[in-house]
Design a protein around this motif. Structure first.
Motif, PDB file in Angstrom:
ATOM      1  N   MET A   1      -0.750  -1.962  14.097  1.00  0.00           N
ATOM      2  CA  MET A   1      -0.947  -1.944  12.658  1.00  0.00           C
ATOM      3  C   MET A   1      -1.508  -0.787  12.275  1.00  0.00           C
ATOM      4  SD  MET A   1      -1.692  -5.214  11.459  1.00  0.00           S
ATOM      5  CE  MET A   1      -0.204  -6.780  11.295  1.00  0.00           C
ATOM      6  N   SER A   2      -1.484  -0.645  11.332  1.00  0.00           N
ATOM      7  CA  SER A   2      -2.127   0.693  10.180  1.00  0.00           C
ATOM      8  C   SER A   2      -3.300  -0.273   9.985  1.00  0.00           C
ATOM      9  CB  SER A   2      -0.804   1.065   9.860  1.00  0.00           C
ATOM     10  OG  SER A   2      -0.246   1.743  10.709  1.00  0.00           O
ATOM     11  N   ILE A   3      -4.568  -0.405  10.269  1.00  0.00           N
ATOM     12  CA  ILE A   3      -5.176  -0.932   9.505  1.00  0.00           C
ATOM     13  C   ILE A   3      -6.933  -0.132   9.802  1.00  0.00           C
ATOM     14  CG2 ILE A   3      -7.305  -2.344   8.815  1.00  0.00           C
ATOM     15  CD1 ILE A   3      -4.514  -3.366   8.524  1.00  0.00           C
ATOM     16  N   PRO A   4      -7.028   0.025   8.852  1.00  0.00           N
ATOM     17  CA  PRO A   4      -8.228   1.651   8.582  1.00  0.00           C
ATOM     18  C   PRO A   4      -9.736   1.084   9.724  1.00  0.00           C
ATOM     19  CG  PRO A   4      -7.986   1.565   6.732  1.00  0.00           C
ATOM     20  CD  PRO A   4      -6.445   0.576   7.405  1.00  0.00           C
ATOM     21  N   ASP A   5     -10.265   1.510  10.096  1.00  0.00           N
ATOM     22  CA  ASP A   5     -11.917   0.834  11.100  1.00  0.00           C
ATOM     23  C   ASP A   5     -12.306   0.317  10.103  1.00  0.00           C
ATOM     24  OD1 ASP A   5     -10.564   1.621  13.692  1.00  0.00           O
ATOM     25  OD2 ASP A   5     -11.670   3.860  14.054  1.00  0.00           O
ATOM     26  N   GLY A   6     -12.931  -0.694  10.356  1.00  0.00           N
ATOM     27  CA  GLY A   6     -13.715  -1.255   9.492  1.00  0.00           C
ATOM     28  C   GLY A   6     -13.509  -1.689   7.986  1.00  0.00           C
ATOM     29  N   ALA A   7     -11.928  -1.835   8.356  1.00  0.00           N
ATOM     30  CA  ALA A   7     -11.345  -2.408   6.755  1.00  0.00           C
ATOM     31  C   ALA A   7     -11.424  -4.089   6.946  1.00  0.00           C
ATOM     32  CB  ALA A   7      -9.983  -1.927   6.299  1.00  0.00           C
ATOM     33  N   ARG A   8     -11.573  -4.596   5.951  1.00  0.00           N
ATOM     34  CA  ARG A   8     -11.576  -5.579   5.564  1.00  0.00           C
ATOM     35  C   ARG A   8      -9.818  -6.856   5.347  1.00  0.00           C
ATOM     36  NH1 ARG A   8     -12.774  -9.806   1.197  1.00  0.00           N
ATOM     37  NH2 ARG A   8     -12.423  -8.517  -0.562  1.00  0.00           N
ATOM     38  N   VAL A   9     -10.371  -7.661   6.402  1.00  0.00           N
ATOM     39  CA  VAL A   9      -8.567  -8.465   6.319  1.00  0.00           C
ATOM     40  C   VAL A   9      -8.910 -10.151   6.091  1.00  0.00           C
ATOM     41  CG1 VAL A   9      -7.026  -8.303   7.433  1.00  0.00           C
ATOM     42  CG2 VAL A   9      -8.057  -6.665   8.362  1.00  0.00           C
ATOM     43  N   CYS A  10      -8.762 -10.145   5.163  1.00  0.00           N
ATOM     44  CA  CYS A  10      -8.587 -11.733   5.208  1.00  0.00           C
ATOM     45  C   CYS A  10      -7.534 -12.933   5.024  1.00  0.00           C
ATOM     46  CB  CYS A  10      -9.371 -12.182   3.589  1.00  0.00           C
ATOM     47  SG  CYS A  10      -7.922 -11.931   2.576  1.00  0.00           S
ATOM     48  N   ILE A  11      -7.460 -13.974   5.143  1.00  0.00           N
ATOM     49  CA  ILE A  11      -6.279 -14.747   5.136  1.00  0.00           C
ATOM     50  C   ILE A  11      -6.615 -15.477   3.976  1.00  0.00           C
ATOM     51  CG2 ILE A  11      -5.279 -16.488   6.223  1.00  0.00           C
ATOM     52  CD1 ILE A  11      -6.278 -15.659   8.761  1.00  0.00           C
ATOM     53  N   ARG A  12      -5.106 -15.782   2.899  1.00  0.00           N
ATOM     54  CA  ARG A  12      -5.699 -16.092   1.707  1.00  0.00           C
ATOM     55  C   ARG A  12      -5.213 -17.414   1.503  1.00  0.00           C
ATOM     56  NH1 ARG A  12      -6.006 -12.192  -2.421  1.00  0.00           N
ATOM     57  NH2 ARG A  12      -4.738 -13.636  -3.941  1.00  0.00           N
TER      58      ARG A  12
ATOM     59  N   ASP B   1      -7.199  -7.388  -3.762  1.00  0.00           N
ATOM     60  CA  ASP B   1      -8.582  -7.660  -3.925  1.00  0.00           C
ATOM     61  C   ASP B   1      -9.268  -6.723  -3.219  1.00  0.00           C
ATOM     62  OD1 ASP B   1      -8.338  -8.902  -6.843  1.00  0.00           O
ATOM     63  OD2 ASP B   1      -7.971 -10.426  -5.249  1.00  0.00           O
ATOM     64  N   GLY B   2      -9.183  -5.583  -2.539  1.00  0.00           N
ATOM     65  CA  GLY B   2      -9.557  -4.936  -2.025  1.00  0.00           C
ATOM     66  C   GLY B   2     -10.132  -5.164  -0.533  1.00  0.00           C
ATOM     67  N   ALA B   3      -8.882  -6.161  -0.292  1.00  0.00           N
ATOM     68  CA  ALA B   3      -9.555  -6.871   1.715  1.00  0.00           C
ATOM     69  C   ALA B   3      -7.468  -6.937   1.547  1.00  0.00           C
ATOM     70  CB  ALA B   3      -9.625  -7.887   1.491  1.00  0.00           C
ATOM     71  N   TYR B   4      -7.459  -6.202   2.941  1.00  0.00           N
ATOM     72  CA  TYR B   4      -5.495  -6.300   3.716  1.00  0.00           C
ATOM     73  C   TYR B   4      -5.077  -8.437   3.544  1.00  0.00           C
ATOM     74  CZ  TYR B   4      -5.831  -1.495   4.254  1.00  0.00           C
ATOM     75  OH  TYR B   4      -6.270   0.146   3.898  1.00  0.00           O
ATOM     76  N   CYS B   5      -4.382  -8.606   3.731  1.00  0.00           N
ATOM     77  CA  CYS B   5      -4.108  -9.183   3.738  1.00  0.00           C
ATOM     78  C   CYS B   5      -3.300 -10.322   4.146  1.00  0.00           C
ATOM     79  CB  CYS B   5      -4.456 -10.367   2.056  1.00  0.00           C
ATOM     80  SG  CYS B   5      -3.451  -9.835   1.025  1.00  0.00           S
ATOM     81  N   ALA B   6      -3.228 -11.496   4.578  1.00  0.00           N
ATOM     82  CA  ALA B   6      -2.382 -12.446   5.378  1.00  0.00           C
ATOM     83  C   ALA B   6      -2.457 -13.676   4.412  1.00  0.00           C
ATOM     84  CB  ALA B   6      -1.929 -12.445   6.681  1.00  0.00           C
ATOM     85  N   TRP B   7      -1.201 -14.714   4.359  1.00  0.00           N
ATOM     86  CA  TRP B   7      -1.796 -16.184   3.900  1.00  0.00           C
ATOM     87  C   TRP B   7      -1.288 -17.605   4.734  1.00  0.00           C
ATOM     88  CZ3 TRP B   7       0.595 -11.486   1.841  1.00  0.00           C
ATOM     89  CH2 TRP B   7       0.875 -11.254   0.507  1.00  0.00           C
ATOM     90  N   GLN B   8      -2.099 -18.121   3.986  1.00  0.00           N
ATOM     91  CA  GLN B   8      -1.821 -19.553   4.892  1.00  0.00           C
ATOM     92  C   GLN B   8      -2.058 -20.883   4.223  1.00  0.00           C
ATOM     93  OE1 GLN B   8      -4.093 -20.583   8.695  1.00  0.00           O
ATOM     94  NE2 GLN B   8      -5.587 -21.364   7.320  1.00  0.00           N
ATOM     95  N   PHE B   9      -0.488 -21.108   4.066  1.00  0.00           N
ATOM     96  CA  PHE B   9      -0.005 -22.389   3.234  1.00  0.00           C
ATOM     97  C   PHE B   9      -0.639 -23.655   4.233  1.00  0.00           C
ATOM     98  CE2 PHE B   9       2.658 -18.613   2.544  1.00  0.00           C
ATOM     99  CZ  PHE B   9       2.420 -18.272   1.332  1.00  0.00           C
TER     100      PHE B   9
END
Length: 271
Positions: A1-12, A90-98
């Motif tokens: 998966m293409s995520i830059p080092d140190g990038a913020r990944v959050c689960i919405r 909002d400045g973060a790579y994201c996924a979702w949790q319902f």
């Protein structure tokens, strides 16, 4: 998966109050991020015995009985594009949790060990019941925003038979189909040809461990969240999908052949 080092990944986290807003976001993103990796959490699976069925049909009848009698707890969605990139909000790579409201721990059926595991993973059943999304509303949003019956979307899972069964149940509002064949046709109608990472894992790696251990074998780390929560597990499933797609030349899980033969070793098909 293409995520830059140190990038913020959050689960919405998605609850009843913000469900429409998050579906509007997903609707806008799905045209560029058309791969949807999913995971669900539910209250376990009761073993059942059907002496008259083949092994394959027995597995389906067990699924059918469990899904008809148990209730969904969480759904995770991770959207990626063809390059394995996540959407940024909002400045973060994201996924979702319902978080689904249907399950009532005080009155509904569940497997004790499964509920203990989900509790240890951080799921708050009381809050889900109070603040979560009704499954019928969730299903109506899937339909309204063209997230099903859409040939432009690719669905990905890890051992996803129960995941898609629960989604089918909330989409139709009906009990599971009586036969496995009818179930397969309905999954195909709503979700297209699904790529199941577990199929690739067993077929090519001959490993029967779960998602976490297989991901470790691939050199993957969990980008956000904890195991046994749907958002985090969908994110890990997506990571596995893209490393298999890009890192192993003998496989292309994106290939979509309607009638694969046993020799089609590059294609992972669920039903």
């Amino acid at each position: 998966m293409s995520i830059p080092d140190g990038a913020r990944v959050c689960i919405r986290e998605v609850w009843n109050r913000n469900a429409r807003r998050e579906f509007v976001l997903i609707n806008k993103l799905k045209h560029c991020f058309s791969n949807i990796s999913i995971d669900t959490e539910f209250p376990g699976c009761f073993p059942l015995y059907y002496g008259l069925f083949s092994e394959e049909e027995h597995a389906y009848q067990t699924l059918r009985a469990n899904v008809d009698n148990l209730k969904l707890i969480q759904v995770g969605f991770t959207l990626t594009n063809e390059h394995g990139e996540l959407p940024m909000i909002d400045g973060a790579y994201c996924a979702w949790q319902f978080n689904i409201s249907d399950f009532n721990i005080d009155s509904d059926f569940y497997v004790e060990s499964s509920i203990c595991l989900l509790t240890e993973s951080g799921i708050d059943f009381k809050r889900n019941r109070r603040d979560g999304i009704d499954s019928r509303r969730f299903g109506s949003f899937l339909m309204q925003f063209n997230l099903v019956c859409n040939p432009k979307l690719n669905y990905i899972c890890y051992q996803g038979d129960y995941d898609f069964a629960y989604l089918l149940k909330l989409l139709t509002g009906e009990d599971m189909p009586i036969t496995k064949l009818e179930f397969a046709w309905k999954i195909k109608a709503y979700f297209g040809t699904v790529c199941d990472i577990r199929d690739l894992q067993v077929r090519h790696f001959h490993i029967r461990s779960g998602l976490q251990k297989f991901s470790e074998e691939l050199g993957l780390k969990r980008l956000s969240g904890t195991a046994h929560q749907a958002g985090s597990d969908s994110l890990l499933t997506s990571s596995a999908y893209h490393i298999l797609q890009n890192g192993y030349s003998c496989m292309d899980p994106c290939k979509r052949k309607p009638h694969p033969s046993k020799s089609d070793s590059a294609t992972a098909i669920f039903y």
